[in-house]
Design a protein around this motif. Structure first.
Motif, PDB file in Angstrom:
ATOM      1  N   VAL B  71       0.729  -1.360  -0.070  1.00 37.28           N
ATOM      2  CA  VAL B  71       0.143   0.239  -0.045  1.00 37.28           C
ATOM      3  C   VAL B  71       0.671   1.414   0.017  1.00 37.28           C
ATOM      4  O   VAL B  71       0.628   2.118  -0.736  1.00 37.28           O
ATOM      5  CB  VAL B  71      -0.806   0.082   1.384  1.00 37.28           C
ATOM      6  N   ARG B  72       1.947   1.360   1.044  1.00 41.39           N
ATOM      7  CA  ARG B  72       2.455   2.551   1.092  1.00 41.39           C
ATOM      8  C   ARG B  72       3.490   3.081  -0.251  1.00 41.39           C
ATOM      9  O   ARG B  72       4.193   3.733  -0.211  1.00 41.39           O
ATOM     10  CB  ARG B  72       3.456   2.559   2.298  1.00 41.39           C
ATOM     11  N   VAL B  76      -0.671   6.448  -3.641  1.00 37.48           N
ATOM     12  CA  VAL B  76      -2.150   6.665  -3.788  1.00 37.48           C
ATOM     13  C   VAL B  76      -2.606   7.796  -2.499  1.00 37.48           C
ATOM     14  O   VAL B  76      -1.929   7.576  -1.563  1.00 37.48           O
ATOM     15  CB  VAL B  76      -3.028   5.633  -3.784  1.00 37.48           C
ATOM     16  N   PHE B  78      -5.605   8.868  -0.078  1.00 39.19           N
ATOM     17  CA  PHE B  78      -7.064   7.990   0.173  1.00 39.19           C
ATOM     18  C   PHE B  78      -7.895   9.030   1.157  1.00 39.19           C
ATOM     19  O   PHE B  78      -7.294   9.464   1.919  1.00 39.19           O
ATOM     20  CB  PHE B  78      -6.783   6.774   0.580  1.00 39.19           C
ATOM     21  N   PHE B  80     -11.373   9.132   3.579  1.00 38.82           N
ATOM     22  CA  PHE B  80     -12.236   8.349   4.120  1.00 38.82           C
ATOM     23  C   PHE B  80     -13.404   9.036   4.319  1.00 38.82           C
ATOM     24  O   PHE B  80     -13.488  10.195   4.673  1.00 38.82           O
ATOM     25  CB  PHE B  80     -11.524   7.790   5.709  1.00 38.82           C
ATOM     26  N   LEU B  85      -8.994  11.565  10.491  1.00 36.61           N
ATOM     27  CA  LEU B  85      -7.959  12.330  10.811  1.00 36.61           C
ATOM     28  C   LEU B  85      -7.219  11.953  12.238  1.00 36.61           C
ATOM     29  O   LEU B  85      -7.991  11.054  13.028  1.00 36.61           O
ATOM     30  CB  LEU B  85      -8.415  13.714  10.900  1.00 36.61           C
ATOM     31  N   PHE B  97       1.769  14.870   7.963  1.00 39.68           N
ATOM     32  CA  PHE B  97       2.230  13.481   8.284  1.00 39.68           C
ATOM     33  C   PHE B  97       2.895  12.612   7.116  1.00 39.68           C
ATOM     34  O   PHE B  97       3.929  11.879   7.468  1.00 39.68           O
ATOM     35  CB  PHE B  97       0.886  12.562   8.738  1.00 39.68           C
ATOM     36  N   GLY B  98       2.392  12.632   6.071  1.00 35.47           N
ATOM     37  CA  GLY B  98       2.866  11.909   4.816  1.00 35.47           C
ATOM     38  C   GLY B  98       4.188  12.265   4.601  1.00 35.47           C
ATOM     39  O   GLY B  98       4.795  11.329   4.089  1.00 35.47           O
ATOM     40  N   THR B 100       6.418  13.560   7.083  1.00 35.37           N
ATOM     41  CA  THR B 100       7.256  13.240   8.019  1.00 35.37           C
ATOM     42  C   THR B 100       7.542  11.790   8.114  1.00 35.37           C
ATOM     43  O   THR B 100       8.414  11.499   8.823  1.00 35.37           O
ATOM     44  CB  THR B 100       6.827  13.781   9.257  1.00 35.37           C
ATOM     45  N   VAL B 101       6.724  10.744   7.496  1.00 39.03           N
ATOM     46  CA  VAL B 101       6.949   9.589   7.693  1.00 39.03           C
ATOM     47  C   VAL B 101       7.900   8.840   6.591  1.00 39.03           C
ATOM     48  O   VAL B 101       8.117   7.802   6.675  1.00 39.03           O
ATOM     49  CB  VAL B 101       5.806   8.563   7.810  1.00 39.03           C
ATOM     50  N   LYS B 102       8.213  10.029   5.637  1.00 41.15           N
ATOM     51  CA  LYS B 102       9.137   9.087   4.646  1.00 41.15           C
ATOM     52  C   LYS B 102      10.457   8.833   5.279  1.00 41.15           C
ATOM     53  O   LYS B 102      10.974   9.629   6.125  1.00 41.15           O
ATOM     54  CB  LYS B 102       9.328  10.401   3.436  1.00 41.15           C
ATOM     55  N   ARG B 144     -11.970  18.733   4.353  1.00 36.75           N
ATOM     56  CA  ARG B 144     -11.149  19.591   3.674  1.00 36.75           C
ATOM     57  C   ARG B 144      -9.479  19.274   4.070  1.00 36.75           C
ATOM     58  O   ARG B 144      -8.598  18.893   3.136  1.00 36.75           O
ATOM     59  CB  ARG B 144     -11.237  20.764   3.345  1.00 36.75           C
ATOM     60  N   ARG B 149      -4.419  16.344   3.519  1.00 35.96           N
ATOM     61  CA  ARG B 149      -3.455  15.444   3.820  1.00 35.96           C
ATOM     62  C   ARG B 149      -3.270  14.355   2.838  1.00 35.96           C
ATOM     63  O   ARG B 149      -1.920  13.860   2.684  1.00 35.96           O
ATOM     64  CB  ARG B 149      -4.033  14.780   5.196  1.00 35.96           C
ATOM     65  N   ALA B 150      -4.101  13.933   1.888  1.00 38.74           N
ATOM     66  CA  ALA B 150      -3.922  12.931   1.012  1.00 38.74           C
ATOM     67  C   ALA B 150      -3.032  13.714  -0.080  1.00 38.74           C
ATOM     68  O   ALA B 150      -2.465  13.033  -0.781  1.00 38.74           O
ATOM     69  CB  ALA B 150      -5.306  12.654   0.416  1.00 38.74           C
ATOM     70  N   THR B 153       1.370  14.296  -0.067  1.00 37.69           N
ATOM     71  CA  THR B 153       2.641  13.685  -0.754  1.00 37.69           C
ATOM     72  C   THR B 153       2.684  13.497  -2.339  1.00 37.69           C
ATOM     73  O   THR B 153       3.215  12.809  -2.925  1.00 37.69           O
ATOM     74  CB  THR B 153       2.564  11.999  -0.110  1.00 37.69           C
TER      75      THR B 153
END
Lengths: 291, 349
Positions: B71-72, B76, B78, B80, B85, B97-98, B100-102, B144, B149-150, B153
């Motif tokens: 998935v990661r 994509v 996504f 919800f 959140l 978040f997206g 900082t987790v790279k 929004r 957030r989606a 990245t």
């Protein structure tokens, strides 16, 4: 208008005054008789012969040794059960796998088995005459009638507490946030430490408090594996029992006040944390869209 | 990036969620998966994202097989239905978040993350809410933030699961238009799931109508609305009147004769395609009695009962026409379907 109707319930919504007083009175009387009076009695008895006698009973070497052993047992079993409980709750609530129902049943085992029996099982397995007894003796390891046995028994009786606290909380929170984190590219550990754990942190603390109270207060299982060696394998509850059996009531109650204080502290912490845990659950309730 | 879905099947126990589904999503398009609940649309979306694994079939992104990809690694975005959140993080941290987790080597530095998040906050018009927590936002604002957030990245594909489902009518309208404008700006290939036909027709470039684990029709909003491929699509995409008639006598689009109602095939007419008049001009006009009038709303609605066979017919009139006619309940008028589609059923219901 609304507050008025709330503070003064109308006749249609409530029972007659006499019935209300009777029911409330009964509940309070019951609580007083079975909880409050014994608690007060513990402190009254402990202080019966003055503060000095009380203090002497607590700083007496055997009592100090018992306090130390109780703290050691809790210091080892609580962190272990914390890790185990979080891992179990995480696995059970966030993943689908075969044997999940079986794992949940196993988790409840310590609750369904009498603590004395579980202590006895440890003796049967690890004791000198037990299955592993000869092997342990050959390697010069003593578990039963020693500190390791006490720690093992404590771990056993307290291991469901953290997990049991977390499972309903994590179930209510669902897995959507984890899925969101996954799609955003987070790894398993990142999801756990940055999303899952922070969401249940108050629940974890709550579980730890309960687990700690039980670990320090456990009597049955520990009693079987300890051997009651004064100054060596006596925990606080066992020490109280010994003193009591020796008709040393003041000392017994003095030591018992320590456990009573622990209980009061636990209750207070629990009440504080319960509010926080409720907020953790509440934040998941699906909101209505309002701009 | 285009998405190719090939022969995807998925079962949950004995329940078939998707049955050999094929779908092409051209690069840069905004596609709606439309269907009733249980039609498999959300499952298809989750399979494209990688949140579910298909039992059979494959997913390709620009011709490249991604069915087995994690998935990661799919890149994509996504969104919800219930936002999902991170409740303990501020709006800013949610959007970041997206990034900082790279992994360290790919992660932008703090200043660049800050810049990117501020850009997105401006895009979603929430610049002054960066330090709020999700619980302090309204539903529309949360959605929004979820979208920002989606997008943070820069995903190649944006997937939205009932993005406006939990919002009230007015906010939903605004967000819909906003999403459409946003898509016109950034042109990321987007697929969104909805059970609201109006939403699908208004927002999407292309509508995929699903029913019972299969795709019924794929087409532009006009195509699926004006030329539905099946009775299901016809009735799902709006109100419909059924005119019973005999199949052999009437080619599609013809007008059923009231004397032939015992036939097997069924004519479908939209309420807006019914003309009401006071006098019969041709033999194609059916006599009917007005049973109920709902005058409020953009299109006043008239409920009639056909005098020849007792069938109920709904008609939507333009306001002007409605005022001009001055219809009364109980009045006898003539109705004529101006546009009818006839489907010959290949099985008996």
């Amino acid at each position: 208008m609304t507050t008025q109707t709330l503070s003064q319930p109308s006749g249609a919504l409530t029972e007659p005054r006499a019935v209300r007083w009777l029911l409330t009175g009964l509940a309070l009387a019951f609580l007083a008789l079975f909880l409050l009076v014994p608690l007060v009695a513990v402190f009254v008895q402990a202080l019966e012969k003055g503060v000095e006698t009380y203090w002497a009973a607590i700083i007496e070497p055997d009592a100090v040794a018992a306090i130390r052993l109780t703290l050691i047992a809790a210091a080892i079993s609580v962190p272990l059960n914390l890790v185990f409980g979080i891992a179990a709750a995480w696995a059970i609530t966030k993943f689908k796998f075969r044997g999940k129902a079986f794992l949940i049943t196993l988790l409840d085992l310590p609750f369904s088995v009498s603590p004395v029996i579980s202590g006895f099982i440890y003796v049967l397995v690890f004791g000198l005459q037990g299955w592993l007894g000869p092997w342990l003796k050959a390697h010069d390891l003593q578990l039963i009638f020693a500190v390791p046995g006490i720690v093992l028994a404590t771990i056993f009786v307290t291991f469901p507490l953290v997990a049991r606290e977390l499972i309903p909380l994590m179930q209510a929170q669902g897995t959507e946030e984890e899925e969101a984190a996954l799609v955003l590219g987070a790894s398993g550990w990142q999801i756990f430490f940055r999303v899952t754990l922070p969401n249940v942190i108050w629940g974890v603390l709550y579980g730890v408090i309960l687990c700690n109270a039980r670990a320090m207060g456990e009597f049955g299982a520990v009693s079987v594996v300890s051997g009651h060696i004064r100054g060596l394998t006596n925990t606080l509850p066992l020490h109280v029992e010994i003193l009591y059996n020796e008709y040393n009531f003041v000392a017994a109650f003095a030591v018992a006040t320590l456990l009573a204080l622990l209980a009061i502290l636990t209750l207070a912490a629990k009440a504080l944390l319960e509010k926080k845990v409720r907020q953790e659950v509440k934040a998941t309730v699906k909101p209505l869209g309002m701009e | 990036m285009g998405i190719q879905v090939q022969k995807i099947s998925k079962k949950f126990g004995t329940y078939t969620a998707l049955d050999h589904v094929d779908l092409q999503v051209p690069s840069g398009e905004l596609v709606a998966l439309l269907g009733p609940s249980g039609s498999g649309k959300t499952t298809l979306l989750r399979i494209i994202a990688g949140l579910e694994t298909p039992d059979a079939g494959s997913i390709h992104f620009d011709g490249e097989e991604t069915t087995q990809r994690k998935v990661r690694e799919r890149q994509v975005g996504f969104v919800f239905q219930h936002y999902a959140l991170f409740r303990h993080m501020t709006v800013f941290d949610n959007i970041a978040f997206g990034l900082t987790v790279k992994p360290k080597t790919e992660r932008p530095d703090k200043a660049r993350i800050r810049r990117r998040v501020n850009e997105l906050l401006q895009l979603i018009q929430l610049d002054n809410m960066a330090n709020r927590y999700p619980a302090q936002l309204s539903g529309g604002q949360r959605q929004r933030v979820a979208l920002a957030r989606a997008l943070a990245t820069e995903p190649k594909v944006l997937l939205l699961d009932e993005p406006f489902g939990a919002l009230d009518a007015k906010v939903r309208q605004e967000l819909r238009r906003w999403l459409r404008n946003l898509h016109d700006e950034i042109h990321v290939t987007s697929v969104f799931v909805t059970h609201d036909q109006e939403e699908a027709l208004e927002v999407a470039d292309r509508v995929v109508v699903m029913n019972q684990a299969k795709i019924e029709q794929v087409g532009t909003p006009e195509q699926v609305y004006d030329h539905p491929a099946s009775p299901f699509v016809f009735s799902f995409l709006g109100h419909v009147n059924l005119f019973h008639c005999r199949s052999g006598d009437h080619p599609a689009g013809a007008i059923a004769s009231p004397t032939r109602v015992e036939g097997r095939s069924i004519g479908y007419v939209r309420p807006g395609d019914i003309r009401i008049s006071r006098s019969a001009a041709t033999s194609e006009d059916y006599p009917a009695e007005i049973v109920f009038i709902q005058g409020a709303g953009a299109l006043p609605r008239v409920e009639l009962r056909r005098l020849d066979n007792g069938e109920t017919v709904h008609a939507d009139l333009p306001r002007e026409k409605y005022r001009q006619l001055g219809l009364q309940i109980g009045e006898k008028v003539f109705i004529r379907p101006t546009n009818m589609r006839i489907f010959v059923p290949d099985y008996q219901i």
